[in-house]
Enzyme design. Structure first.
Site, short mmCIF file in Angstrom:
data_model
loop_
_atom_site.label_atom_id
_atom_site.label_comp_id
_atom_site.label_asym_id
_atom_site.label_seq_id
_atom_site.Cartn_x
_atom_site.Cartn_y
_atom_site.Cartn_z
N LYS A 60 15.41 22.17 -10.41
CA LYS A 60 14.71 20.94 -10.81
C LYS A 60 15.57 19.99 -11.63
CE LYS A 60 10.85 19.91 -10.39
NZ LYS A 60 9.62 20.44 -10.94
N GLU A 84 9.07 9.06 -16.69
CA GLU A 84 7.65 9.42 -16.88
C GLU A 84 7.15 9.02 -18.26
OE1 GLU A 84 6.69 13.41 -14.62
OE2 GLU A 84 8.72 13.47 -15.44
N HIS A 125 0.83 -1.21 0.00
CA HIS A 125 0.00 0.00 0.00
C HIS A 125 0.87 1.27 0.00
CE1 HIS A 125 -3.30 -2.72 1.35
NE2 HIS A 125 -2.32 -3.26 2.06
#
Ligand code: ARG
Length: 457
Positions: A280, A287, A153
């Site tokens: 960043k 992705e 989970h």
């Protein structure tokens, strides 16, 4: 090439909707190989003369050289790669070119070409998967003893090792390779000689063309030969399943690379920056692997729906079989390469992983197991006692092994000092030495087996 019974030519719309050359030109190598196999067989069987066969074969070699150098010319009037090549052959060698299509139809021609193409795509997928597996086992070997939180989970569950986690992906990719291999074995029957749908009256030798093209045997039913696209569907099923695995691996890297996790630093070579936020470093490749799996699954859906309910034998709908397969194959190759580079180039921050495992009450099960083993308490009761210990530790901002013996004995007097040996993440991981478990010795054994299987030893 089929205008004999027509009074007028096709409209512009007909030409456009009919043309497959913009995409089926990707089949040119397979088309030339299959034509050469066919004409050699026709000559061996005395169906065309040796001279005509030599002229046809030589012309096909010339065309292959032209395609190699300049690409395949797109002519919508000629519809597809089969007609473009045959028409160029006629320009090169004249009337003898017209004998190539004896005892053959574009229906068995395209079925043959496409099988050959998909067979190559399967071999390419297998190579990409093998490279990914090599990267996984190398990194798993390095980190067979590196402790991280194992999750269910996405909540800290029990400590595992990074090597164990990576080897889970080795198992998934091993199944992927076996699925592709199964698909290849079923695919490898030659449709050539099925002709339009019913076979042919010419004395062809289907065994010979099958052999030349590396098929195991000719297909046994000509209707099935021209209408079957199971091989493409099975390829896409295998590709979709594989891409799902890659998307899960990519997702883990995305999570692990986030600042709150900080489990991994991705290679610069597979990351991008932001044009506004200088700090960043984005996991774009991961992705896109996650995203591309959606397109690969979409390709499978597309072909399934195309084939649904088609009557035997060939229907033009089937021309739409190629684009999804070509797209999925290109995406899969890229995704495999990207994830291989990611595994090879990742810097695993194993001290952060270990700290996360120590913070998350990951050894609570070990406390419960200890109560069962050392104090002979039934597991359900041990579970309850441990829950109370976790609650107390959490309320005080402590790890389980930071509670004092007095605090633990206040919860249950049957607990004694020996319990602390079971509460460390190292002891927890080392204890899970069941076959296939996360104990470093188990992980090392699986890595060694995998290295042998991959020929790394
Ligand atoms: N371009 C066609 C395809 O890709 C080749 C087969 C055409 N056969 C036919 N009878 N029109 O499926």
């Amino acid at each position: 090439m089929w205008g004999g019974r027509f009074a007028g030519g096709p409209s512009a719309i007909m030409r456009e909707i009919n043309a497959s050359i913009p995409f089926d030109k990707a089949l040119w190598r397979q088309d030339i190989a299959a034509s050469k196999a066919h004409v050699a067989m026709l000559a061996a069987q005395g169906i065309v003369s040796q001279d005509d066969a030599a002229a046809i074969s030589g012309g096909l070699d010339t065309i292959a050289g032209e395609y190699e150098a300049n690409g395949v010319p797109e002519n919508w009037d000629l519809e597809d790669i089969h007609m473009v090549t045959e028409s160029r052959l006629a320009e090169l060698i004249g009337a003898a070119a017209g004998r190539l299509h004896t005892a053959r139809s574009r229906n068995d021609q395209v079925a043959t070409d496409f099988r050959l193409w998909v067979r190559d795509a399967i071999d390419q997928a297998d190579q990409g998967l093998a490279a990914l597996q090599r990267a996984l086992v190398v990194r798993a070997g390095e980190h067979a003893g590196a402790i991280m939180p194992g999750f269910t989970h996405l909540q800290t569950a029990q400590p595992v090792t990074l090597g164990h986690h990576l080897m889970a992906y080795y198992e998934m990719t091993a199944r992927d390779r076996s699925r592709f291999a199964d698909c290849r074995a079923r695919l490898n029957q030659s449709p050539l000689g099925s002709a339009a749908l019913a076979g042919t009256g010419f004395p062809i030798d289907r065994q010979a063309t099958a052999r030349t093209l590396g098929f195991d045997a000719p297909g046994r039913n000509s209707l099935d030969g021209v209408s079957d696209r199971d091989f493409a569907i099975e390829y896409l099923t295998s590709a979709a399943q594989c891409s799902l695995h890659l998307s899960r691996l990519a997702e883990e890297f995305i999570i692990w690379a986030s600042q709150p996790f900080g489990f991994v630093t991705l290679p610069d070579s597979l990351s991008t920056g932001s044009s506004i936020m200088p700090q960043k470093k984005n996991p774009d490749a991961a992705e896109l692997v996650r995203g591309h799996s959606g397109r690969i699954v979409g390709a499978l859906t597309s072909l399934l729906v195309t084939m649904k309910g088609l009557p035997l034998a060939y229907s033009k709908d089937m021309q739409d079989d190629k684009v999804p397969v070509f797209e999925a194959a290109g995406l899969l190759t890229l995704c495999l390469a990207a994830m291989t580079g990611m595994i090879e180039g990742a810097t695993f921050r194993i001290e952060r992983m270990r700290a996360a495992a120590e913070l998350g009450y990951a050894t609570a099960t070990d406390l419960a197991d200890w109560l069962v083993r050392q104090a002979n308490i039934p597991f359900r009761e041990a579970h309850h006692i441990t829950g109370a210990a976790v609650k107390l530790a959490e309320a005080n901002g402590l790890a389980l092994d930071q509670l004092t013996i007095a605090q633990l004995q206040a919860i249950d007097p049957r607990i004694d000092e020996r319990v602390f040996a079971a509460l460390s993440v190292d002891a927890s991981v080392a204890s899970r030495a069941s076959y296939g478990g996360t104990a470093p010795e188990q992980v090392r054994a699986r890595v060694a087996e995998a290295r042998t299987a991959l020929g790394l030893e």
